[in-house]
Design a protein around this motif. Structure first.
Motif, PDB file in Angstrom:
ATOM      1  N   GLY A 141      -9.782  -7.933 -15.703  1.00  0.00           N
ATOM      2  CA  GLY A 141     -10.874  -8.371 -14.858  1.00  0.00           C
ATOM      3  C   GLY A 141     -11.758  -7.230 -14.421  1.00  0.00           C
ATOM      4  N   GLN A 142     -12.339  -7.403 -13.233  1.00  0.00           N
ATOM      5  CA  GLN A 142     -13.289  -6.421 -12.737  1.00  0.00           C
ATOM      6  C   GLN A 142     -12.572  -5.159 -12.253  1.00  0.00           C
ATOM      7  OE1 GLN A 142     -12.633  -9.312 -11.062  1.00  0.00           O
ATOM      8  NE2 GLN A 142     -14.509 -10.400 -10.569  1.00  0.00           N
ATOM      9  N   LEU A 143     -13.356  -4.110 -12.123  1.00  0.00           N
ATOM     10  CA  LEU A 143     -12.869  -2.895 -11.487  1.00  0.00           C
ATOM     11  C   LEU A 143     -12.543  -3.217 -10.030  1.00  0.00           C
ATOM     12  CD1 LEU A 143     -12.419   0.192 -11.609  1.00  0.00           C
ATOM     13  CD2 LEU A 143     -14.819   0.451 -10.949  1.00  0.00           C
ATOM     14  N   LYS A 144     -11.302  -2.929  -9.611  1.00  0.00           N
ATOM     15  CA  LYS A 144     -10.831  -3.303  -8.278  1.00  0.00           C
ATOM     16  C   LYS A 144     -10.847  -2.139  -7.311  1.00  0.00           C
ATOM     17  CE  LYS A 144      -6.442  -4.058  -7.883  1.00  0.00           C
ATOM     18  NZ  LYS A 144      -5.095  -4.699  -7.983  1.00  0.00           N
ATOM     19  N   GLU A 145     -10.410  -0.965  -7.762  1.00  0.00           N
ATOM     20  CA  GLU A 145     -10.368   0.180  -6.861  1.00  0.00           C
ATOM     21  C   GLU A 145     -10.452   1.483  -7.642  1.00  0.00           C
ATOM     22  OE1 GLU A 145      -6.713  -0.206  -4.723  1.00  0.00           O
ATOM     23  OE2 GLU A 145      -5.469   0.432  -6.418  1.00  0.00           O
ATOM     24  N   ILE A 146     -10.932   2.506  -6.953  1.00  0.00           N
ATOM     25  CA  ILE A 146     -11.018   3.857  -7.490  1.00  0.00           C
ATOM     26  C   ILE A 146     -10.268   4.772  -6.529  1.00  0.00           C
ATOM     27  CG2 ILE A 146     -12.538   5.742  -8.201  1.00  0.00           C
ATOM     28  CD1 ILE A 146     -14.744   3.618  -8.545  1.00  0.00           C
ATOM     29  N   ILE A 147      -9.293   5.511  -7.055  1.00  0.00           N
ATOM     30  CA  ILE A 147      -8.453   6.375  -6.223  1.00  0.00           C
ATOM     31  C   ILE A 147      -8.659   7.824  -6.645  1.00  0.00           C
ATOM     32  CG2 ILE A 147      -6.097   6.930  -5.531  1.00  0.00           C
ATOM     33  CD1 ILE A 147      -5.344   4.031  -6.188  1.00  0.00           C
ATOM     34  N   ILE A 148      -8.978   8.663  -5.679  1.00  0.00           N
ATOM     35  CA  ILE A 148      -9.159  10.094  -5.930  1.00  0.00           C
ATOM     36  C   ILE A 148      -7.995  10.840  -5.288  1.00  0.00           C
ATOM     37  CG2 ILE A 148     -10.678  12.089  -5.625  1.00  0.00           C
ATOM     38  CD1 ILE A 148     -12.995  10.105  -5.319  1.00  0.00           C
ATOM     39  N   ALA A 149      -7.299  11.630  -6.088  1.00  0.00           N
ATOM     40  CA  ALA A 149      -6.119  12.346  -5.586  1.00  0.00           C
ATOM     41  C   ALA A 149      -6.087  13.757  -6.151  1.00  0.00           C
ATOM     42  CB  ALA A 149      -4.838  11.604  -5.978  1.00  0.00           C
ATOM     43  N   ASN A 150      -5.474  14.669  -5.375  1.00  0.00           N
ATOM     44  CA  ASN A 150      -5.174  15.989  -5.917  1.00  0.00           C
ATOM     45  C   ASN A 150      -3.727  15.996  -6.388  1.00  0.00           C
ATOM     46  OD1 ASN A 150      -3.594  16.270  -3.594  1.00  0.00           O
ATOM     47  ND2 ASN A 150      -5.198  17.422  -2.499  1.00  0.00           N
ATOM     48  N   LYS A 151      -3.167  17.151  -6.610  1.00  0.00           N
ATOM     49  CA  LYS A 151      -1.808  17.220  -7.130  1.00  0.00           C
ATOM     50  C   LYS A 151      -0.760  16.792  -6.101  1.00  0.00           C
ATOM     51  CE  LYS A 151      -2.821  20.865 -10.476  1.00  0.00           C
ATOM     52  NZ  LYS A 151      -2.505  22.244 -10.929  1.00  0.00           N
ATOM     53  N   GLU A 152      -1.141  16.694  -4.841  1.00  0.00           N
ATOM     54  CA  GLU A 152      -0.180  16.408  -3.781  1.00  0.00           C
ATOM     55  C   GLU A 152      -0.341  15.034  -3.151  1.00  0.00           C
ATOM     56  OE1 GLU A 152      -0.651  19.557  -0.996  1.00  0.00           O
ATOM     57  OE2 GLU A 152       0.159  21.097  -2.339  1.00  0.00           O
ATOM     58  N   LYS A 153      -1.575  14.551  -3.002  1.00  0.00           N
ATOM     59  CA  LYS A 153      -1.763  13.320  -2.237  1.00  0.00           C
ATOM     60  C   LYS A 153      -3.091  12.658  -2.579  1.00  0.00           C
ATOM     61  CE  LYS A 153      -3.840  15.819   1.642  1.00  0.00           C
ATOM     62  NZ  LYS A 153      -3.766  16.108   3.094  1.00  0.00           N
ATOM     63  N   VAL A 154      -3.211  11.402  -2.121  1.00  0.00           N
ATOM     64  CA  VAL A 154      -4.470  10.673  -2.246  1.00  0.00           C
ATOM     65  C   VAL A 154      -5.470  11.224  -1.243  1.00  0.00           C
ATOM     66  CG1 VAL A 154      -5.592   8.423  -1.965  1.00  0.00           C
ATOM     67  CG2 VAL A 154      -3.359   8.579  -3.092  1.00  0.00           C
ATOM     68  N   ILE A 155      -6.678  11.458  -1.700  1.00  0.00           N
ATOM     69  CA  ILE A 155      -7.727  11.994  -0.833  1.00  0.00           C
ATOM     70  C   ILE A 155      -8.641  10.883  -0.319  1.00  0.00           C
ATOM     71  CG2 ILE A 155      -9.708  13.550  -0.711  1.00  0.00           C
ATOM     72  CD1 ILE A 155      -8.415  15.152  -2.982  1.00  0.00           C
ATOM     73  N   LYS A 156      -9.009   9.996  -1.206  1.00  0.00           N
ATOM     74  CA  LYS A 156      -9.935   8.927  -0.828  1.00  0.00           C
ATOM     75  C   LYS A 156      -9.747   7.751  -1.780  1.00  0.00           C
ATOM     76  CE  LYS A 156     -13.802  10.211   0.899  1.00  0.00           C
ATOM     77  NZ  LYS A 156     -15.179  10.729   1.124  1.00  0.00           N
ATOM     78  N   LYS A 157     -10.039   6.546  -1.266  1.00  0.00           N
ATOM     79  CA  LYS A 157      -9.934   5.340  -2.086  1.00  0.00           C
ATOM     80  C   LYS A 157     -11.131   4.441  -1.829  1.00  0.00           C
ATOM     81  CE  LYS A 157      -6.972   1.963  -1.214  1.00  0.00           C
ATOM     82  NZ  LYS A 157      -5.715   1.173  -1.149  1.00  0.00           N
ATOM     83  N   ILE A 160      -8.886  13.151 -15.619  1.00  0.00           N
ATOM     84  CA  ILE A 160      -7.928  14.158 -15.171  1.00  0.00           C
ATOM     85  C   ILE A 160      -8.567  15.534 -15.250  1.00  0.00           C
ATOM     86  CG2 ILE A 160      -5.638  15.142 -15.536  1.00  0.00           C
ATOM     87  CD1 ILE A 160      -4.896  12.531 -16.985  1.00  0.00           C
ATOM     88  N   GLY A 161      -8.692  16.166 -14.090  1.00  0.00           N
ATOM     89  CA  GLY A 161      -9.238  17.517 -14.031  1.00  0.00           C
ATOM     90  C   GLY A 161      -8.167  18.548 -13.754  1.00  0.00           C
ATOM     91  N   GLU A 162      -8.594  19.776 -13.513  1.00  0.00           N
ATOM     92  CA  GLU A 162      -7.648  20.856 -13.254  1.00  0.00           C
ATOM     93  C   GLU A 162      -6.898  20.640 -11.943  1.00  0.00           C
ATOM     94  OE1 GLU A 162      -6.992  23.610 -15.200  1.00  0.00           O
ATOM     95  OE2 GLU A 162      -8.195  22.620 -16.748  1.00  0.00           O
ATOM     96  N   ASN A 163      -7.582  20.102 -10.927  1.00  0.00           N
ATOM     97  CA  ASN A 163      -6.975  19.966  -9.601  1.00  0.00           C
ATOM     98  C   ASN A 163      -7.046  18.563  -9.023  1.00  0.00           C
ATOM     99  OD1 ASN A 163      -6.411  22.870  -9.304  1.00  0.00           O
ATOM    100  ND2 ASN A 163      -8.643  23.082  -9.195  1.00  0.00           N
ATOM    101  N   ALA A 164      -7.559  17.615  -9.775  1.00  0.00           N
ATOM    102  CA  ALA A 164      -7.706  16.264  -9.226  1.00  0.00           C
ATOM    103  C   ALA A 164      -7.621  15.231 -10.329  1.00  0.00           C
ATOM    104  CB  ALA A 164      -9.030  16.134  -8.471  1.00  0.00           C
ATOM    105  N   ASP A 220     -15.602  -0.759   0.071  1.00  0.00           N
ATOM    106  CA  ASP A 220     -14.967  -0.159   1.247  1.00  0.00           C
ATOM    107  C   ASP A 220     -14.453   1.232   0.904  1.00  0.00           C
ATOM    108  OD1 ASP A 220     -15.413  -2.453   2.751  1.00  0.00           O
ATOM    109  OD2 ASP A 220     -13.468  -3.333   2.210  1.00  0.00           O
ATOM    110  N   ILE A 221     -14.609   2.155   1.840  1.00  0.00           N
ATOM    111  CA  ILE A 221     -14.178   3.538   1.643  1.00  0.00           C
ATOM    112  C   ILE A 221     -13.047   3.841   2.615  1.00  0.00           C
ATOM    113  CG2 ILE A 221     -14.913   5.951   1.585  1.00  0.00           C
ATOM    114  CD1 ILE A 221     -17.798   4.921   1.281  1.00  0.00           C
ATOM    115  N   PHE A 222     -11.909   4.325   2.082  1.00  0.00           N
ATOM    116  CA  PHE A 222     -10.731   4.640   2.898  1.00  0.00           C
ATOM    117  C   PHE A 222     -10.354   6.107   2.733  1.00  0.00           C
ATOM    118  CE2 PHE A 222     -10.520   0.175   1.817  1.00  0.00           C
ATOM    119  CZ  PHE A 222     -10.113  -0.446   2.988  1.00  0.00           C
ATOM    120  N   ASP A 223      -9.716   6.642   3.775  1.00  0.00           N
ATOM    121  CA  ASP A 223      -9.174   7.983   3.644  1.00  0.00           C
ATOM    122  C   ASP A 223      -7.823   7.932   2.935  1.00  0.00           C
ATOM    123  OD1 ASP A 223      -7.274   7.166   5.494  1.00  0.00           O
ATOM    124  OD2 ASP A 223      -8.196   8.215   7.183  1.00  0.00           O
ATOM    125  N   GLY A 224      -7.167   9.082   2.845  1.00  0.00           N
ATOM    126  CA  GLY A 224      -5.932   9.165   2.078  1.00  0.00           C
ATOM    127  C   GLY A 224      -4.768   8.385   2.631  1.00  0.00           C
TER     128      GLY A 224
END
Length: 297
Positions: free
Chosen positions: A177-193, A153-157, A210-214
């Motif tokens: 189990g294994q690491l399944k997904e990593i989600i990057i989000a700011n205070k408003e929405k998901v940025i990338k997964k 948890i950062g200041e903005n993400a 696999d890399i997905f947008d928000g």
């Protein structure tokens, strides 16, 4: 003197408070030359139980006067110590910080191979010369009350790590189990997964990321290939002298002691020779990048 830390390389500006030692004091903070504080409050706790078992010696042509003691006992003792510390927060002199959130991840396994050794010495005692068969056997049961990162948890993400609870990894007591997904989000929405896919060839290896947008559109991926073959399970007996897979079958159970000659008698043991055709199985062969480029090893 006591509680003095020597940094390598030497750094007179790095400040460490509450240094850990053998009686279990906790690390509180490490402050670098820029005044940035790194806090370590959580830790991994290890419990290791040792069990010693002595196999009965075979009937062999030992020197006259050799005595084999009968009925060696099983001995057990427990080590309980802090085996790792986890970074809880990073704080700048201006007060900005990054927080790390963890969840429990307990692992337990029995190591009955790597702690095996040959006991091929003679013990001079009042009763005469004692020869002990070179299959003295030691097993250790290791349990680690560990952690795995859940969020950064950062200041903005916020970065969130999700795990596949339907796939139990070997030795994992908590069912994680294994690491399944990593989600990057700011205070408003998901940025990338990022979603992680695995293959199983005796071990779980990452096959694709696999890399997905928000909003869930796939942007690209990483693809990883491995040298073909069945990777042996942990604690396999078929290992070379360096501990790598050599594909050799073991005729005497889990014994990894090589063939030895003791007191004129030959003990048939494990084949510990190196075989690179087997030791390279499961190694990364290639990585294909989202840009289309590829590295071949």
């Amino acid at each position: 003197s006591e509680n003095i830390v020597q940094h390598v390389p030497k750094n007179d500006y790095l400040k460490v408070t509450n240094i850990p030692n053998i009686i279990g004091n906790e690390v509180k903070t490490i402050t670098d030359e820029k005044g940035i504080k790194y806090s370590f409050e959580q830790y991994e706790r290890a419990f290791i139980t040792y069990q010693l078992t002595y196999n009965q010696p075979p009937t062999l042509n030992f020197p006259s006067g050799t005595i084999f003691p009968d009925g060696f006992p099983t001995v057990a003792n427990i080590d309980d110590y802090r085996s790792a510390y986890f970074l809880d927060s990073i704080e700048s002199p201006s007060g900005k910080s990054v927080q790390f959130v963890y969840e429990d991840n307990t692992i337990s396994y029995t190591d009955d191979l790597l702690t095996q050794w040959a006991y091929v010495t003679k013990i001079e005692a009042n009763r005469g010369t004692m020869g002990v068969e070179p299959t003295e056997y030691k097993a250790s049961i290791s349990t680690y009350e560990s952690k795995r990162v859940k969020q950064i948890i950062g200041e903005n993400a916020v970065i969130t790590f999700n795990y596949d609870e339907q796939v139990n990894l070997p030795y994992n007591n908590d069912g994680g189990g294994q690491l399944k997904e990593i989600i990057i989000a700011n205070k408003e929405k998901v940025i990338k997964k990022y979603t992680i896919h695995y293959m199983y060839n005796g071990r779980y290896n990452i096959e694709r990321v696999d890399i997905f947008d928000g909003v869930g559109n796939k942007l690209s991926d990483y693809q990883i290939t491995y040298i073909d073959g069945q990777v042996p399970e942990p604690n396999t007996s078929g290992v070379d002298f360096y501990g790598y897979n050599n594909g050799k079958s073991v005729s005497n159970g889990s014994n990894i002691i090589p063939t030895l000659e003791v007191y004129g008698s030959v003990y048939s043991g494990a084949d510990r020779r190196v075989d690179t055709n087997y030791s390279k199985i499961g190694m990364i062969e290639s990585i294909k990048y989202p840009t289309g480029g590829k590295t071949i090893f």
